[in-house]
Scaffold this motif. Structure first.
Motif, mmCIF file in Angstrom:
data_model
loop_
_atom_site.group_PDB
_atom_site.id
_atom_site.type_symbol
_atom_site.label_atom_id
_atom_site.label_comp_id
_atom_site.label_asym_id
_atom_site.label_seq_id
_atom_site.Cartn_x
_atom_site.Cartn_y
_atom_site.Cartn_z
ATOM 1 N N ILE A 191 -38.397 -47.061 38.097
ATOM 2 C CA ILE A 191 -39.591 -47.887 37.923
ATOM 3 C C ILE A 191 -40.805 -47.234 38.561
ATOM 4 C CG2 ILE A 191 -40.632 -50.093 38.593
ATOM 5 C CD1 ILE A 191 -37.940 -51.412 38.179
ATOM 6 N N GLY A 192 -40.636 -46.591 39.724
ATOM 7 C CA GLY A 192 -41.759 -45.932 40.384
ATOM 8 C C GLY A 192 -42.338 -44.815 39.538
ATOM 9 N N ARG A 193 -41.479 -44.009 38.938
ATOM 10 C CA ARG A 193 -41.933 -42.942 38.045
ATOM 11 C C ARG A 193 -42.688 -43.537 36.861
ATOM 12 N NH1 ARG A 193 -40.316 -40.525 33.335
ATOM 13 N NH2 ARG A 193 -40.692 -38.269 33.146
ATOM 14 N N ALA A 194 -42.151 -44.604 36.294
ATOM 15 C CA ALA A 194 -42.778 -45.222 35.128
ATOM 16 C C ALA A 194 -44.163 -45.781 35.461
ATOM 17 C CB ALA A 194 -41.876 -46.327 34.576
ATOM 18 N N TYR A 195 -44.310 -46.425 36.629
ATOM 19 C CA TYR A 195 -45.637 -46.917 37.038
ATOM 20 C C TYR A 195 -46.607 -45.750 37.238
ATOM 21 C CZ TYR A 195 -44.848 -51.927 37.746
ATOM 22 O OH TYR A 195 -44.619 -53.265 37.543
ATOM 23 N N SER A 196 -46.127 -44.666 37.820
ATOM 24 C CA SER A 196 -46.993 -43.515 38.073
ATOM 25 C C SER A 196 -47.556 -42.963 36.766
ATOM 26 C CB SER A 196 -46.209 -42.427 38.815
ATOM 27 O OG SER A 196 -45.694 -42.901 40.042
ATOM 28 N N ILE A 197 -46.685 -42.764 35.802
ATOM 29 C CA ILE A 197 -47.117 -42.188 34.521
ATOM 30 C C ILE A 197 -47.999 -43.165 33.751
ATOM 31 C CG2 ILE A 197 -46.281 -41.383 32.265
ATOM 32 C CD1 ILE A 197 -43.831 -40.246 33.725
ATOM 33 N N GLU A 198 -47.629 -44.438 33.737
ATOM 34 C CA GLU A 198 -48.397 -45.419 32.966
ATOM 35 C C GLU A 198 -49.792 -45.634 33.554
ATOM 36 O OE1 GLU A 198 -49.271 -47.819 29.851
ATOM 37 O OE2 GLU A 198 -47.450 -46.604 30.107
ATOM 38 N N LEU A 199 -49.904 -45.681 34.868
ATOM 39 C CA LEU A 199 -51.220 -45.857 35.488
ATOM 40 C C LEU A 199 -52.083 -44.611 35.309
ATOM 41 C CD1 LEU A 199 -50.207 -47.824 38.713
ATOM 42 C CD2 LEU A 199 -51.546 -48.688 36.781
ATOM 43 N N ALA A 200 -51.455 -43.438 35.285
ATOM 44 C CA ALA A 200 -52.210 -42.217 34.985
ATOM 45 C C ALA A 200 -52.750 -42.266 33.559
ATOM 46 C CB ALA A 200 -51.327 -40.992 35.174
ATOM 47 N N LYS A 201 -51.945 -42.767 32.625
ATOM 48 C CA LYS A 201 -52.403 -42.918 31.243
ATOM 49 C C LYS A 201 -53.586 -43.881 31.150
ATOM 50 C CE LYS A 201 -47.947 -41.997 28.988
ATOM 51 N NZ LYS A 201 -46.835 -42.599 28.195
ATOM 52 N N ARG A 202 -53.675 -44.801 32.100
ATOM 53 C CA ARG A 202 -54.756 -45.784 32.090
ATOM 54 C C ARG A 202 -55.940 -45.334 32.938
ATOM 55 N NH1 ARG A 202 -52.096 -51.610 30.849
ATOM 56 N NH2 ARG A 202 -50.165 -50.845 29.906
ATOM 57 N N GLY A 203 -55.947 -44.045 33.307
ATOM 58 C CA GLY A 203 -57.142 -43.443 33.870
ATOM 59 C C GLY A 203 -57.215 -43.294 35.364
ATOM 60 N N LEU A 204 -56.104 -43.522 36.088
ATOM 61 C CA LEU A 204 -56.132 -43.388 37.542
ATOM 62 C C LEU A 204 -55.503 -42.083 37.988
ATOM 63 C CD1 LEU A 204 -55.750 -46.732 37.029
ATOM 64 C CD2 LEU A 204 -55.963 -46.627 39.508
ATOM 65 N N ASN A 205 -56.016 -41.543 39.081
ATOM 66 C CA ASN A 205 -55.336 -40.466 39.784
ATOM 67 C C ASN A 205 -54.180 -41.081 40.576
ATOM 68 O OD1 ASN A 205 -57.308 -38.556 38.909
ATOM 69 N ND2 ASN A 205 -58.665 -39.287 40.531
ATOM 70 N N ILE A 206 -53.148 -40.299 40.822
ATOM 71 C CA ILE A 206 -51.907 -40.860 41.342
ATOM 72 C C ILE A 206 -51.487 -40.193 42.648
ATOM 73 C CG2 ILE A 206 -49.475 -41.304 40.848
ATOM 74 C CD1 ILE A 206 -51.393 -42.810 38.991
#
Length: 310
Positions: free
Chosen positions: A60-75
């Protein structure tokens, strides 16, 4: 006397119907995001430039990281295994072009937070996902039969949430905006035998989130407990996805549409429906020895099957 009873039954029936209607209308709010996003595309970026995710190496942590990056945030990835985070970082950079920062930390320890805070200095953190967590044992068992790793579990499941929230919330309050997601578990919403400490630790996350939301909701900060049922991750031995058992990617995408729907959600429509059904079952049934044995046999058999197939 008969007329009084008739009036009483009419009133009680009307109250039951009204309660059912209100609950049905409230449940509809979980259906709308499933059909169409209710959030503007710029919502997540408006929180801040960076998102911090704990336990970001997989699941789940990996999935949140990638999805939030797709939505324009640095991670900012924080986890124990550096190699896993490197792979996630490369994936994010290649697919989204967003910046990634890696912080290696073992959340079963308590001497890590000053270094984490120093590493985050200068970053405008708009989103925190407290995802890191651990089971006491993968096989459900009675409390005294489990390995005594209580302190490590408490540090990982409870202290990580409080300490990371303290670090990040301090910079969100002056900006009057931010989003904190505390990834709990459905077994934290009721006392779950055979997972006693895990269930209790996840219940802490739920109560902590609700209390903080009440304290800080007037300051433009969203704090929410996310309490999924089954998600296919390393913790569940990559159990086969189906209608209920969601992939981490599908679960995360759906859960991000639910963040304005209250201080606690089950994260996706399938789990919201399942939760309503489970809540109709008396706790005495879950707590009976027969059901505990059935649960132990079912999960042990599934884990064994998954282990043999990998």
């Amino acid at each position: 006397m008969g007329e009084f009873q008739q009036h009483l039954l009419t009133v009680l029936g009307s109250i039951v119907c009204l309660v059912f209607l209100v609950k049905s209308l409230r449940f509809l709010k979980y259906v709308f995001p499933y059909i169409r996003s209710t959030l503007p595309p710029s919502f997540f970026q408006s929180m801040g430039e960076w998102a911090v995710i704990t336990g970001a190496g997989d699941g789940i942590g990996r999935a949140y990281s990638i999805e939030l990056a797709k939505r324009g945030l640095n991670i900012v990835l924080i986890s124990r295994t550096f190699q896993k985070m490197q792979r996630v970082a490369l994936d994010i950079e290649q697919t989204t072009g967003q910046r990634v920062k890696i912080i290696q930390a073992d959340f079963t320890k308590m001497d890590i937070y000053s270094d984490i805070e120093k590493s985050l200095q200068g970053l405008e953190v708009g989103i925190l996902v407290n995802n890191v967590g651990m089971l006491q044992t993968s096989i459900p068992c009675h409390f005294l039969d489990a390995t005594d790793n209580d302190q490590a579990l408490i540090n990982c499941n409870i202290m990580s949430v409080t300490q990371m929230t303290r670090i990040i919330l301090k910079q969100m309050v002056p900006r009057q905006r931010g989003l904190i997601l505390n990834i709990s578990s459905a077994v934290g919403t009721f006392p779950c035998p055979l997972y006693a400490i895990y269930s209790a630790s996840k219940a802490f996350g739920c109560t902590f989130s609700k209390a903080l939301q009440a304290e800080y909701n007037t300051k433009g900060i969203i704090i929410q407990a996310v309490t999924p049922y089954s998600v296919s991750t390393p913790m569940t031995m990559w159990s086969k996805p189906n209608l209920i058992n969601k992939t981490a990617e599908d679960f995360v995408r759906e859960s991000l549409e639910y963040i304005t729907l209250g201080d606690e959600t089950f994260g996706c429509l399938a789990h919201e429906i399942l939760a309503r059904l489970v809540q109709c079952i008396p706790l005495q049934i879950f707590h009976s020895e027969r059901v505990q044995n059935m649960l132990k046999d079912a999960i042990s058999g599934r884990l064994k099957k998954n282990s043999n197939s990998t």
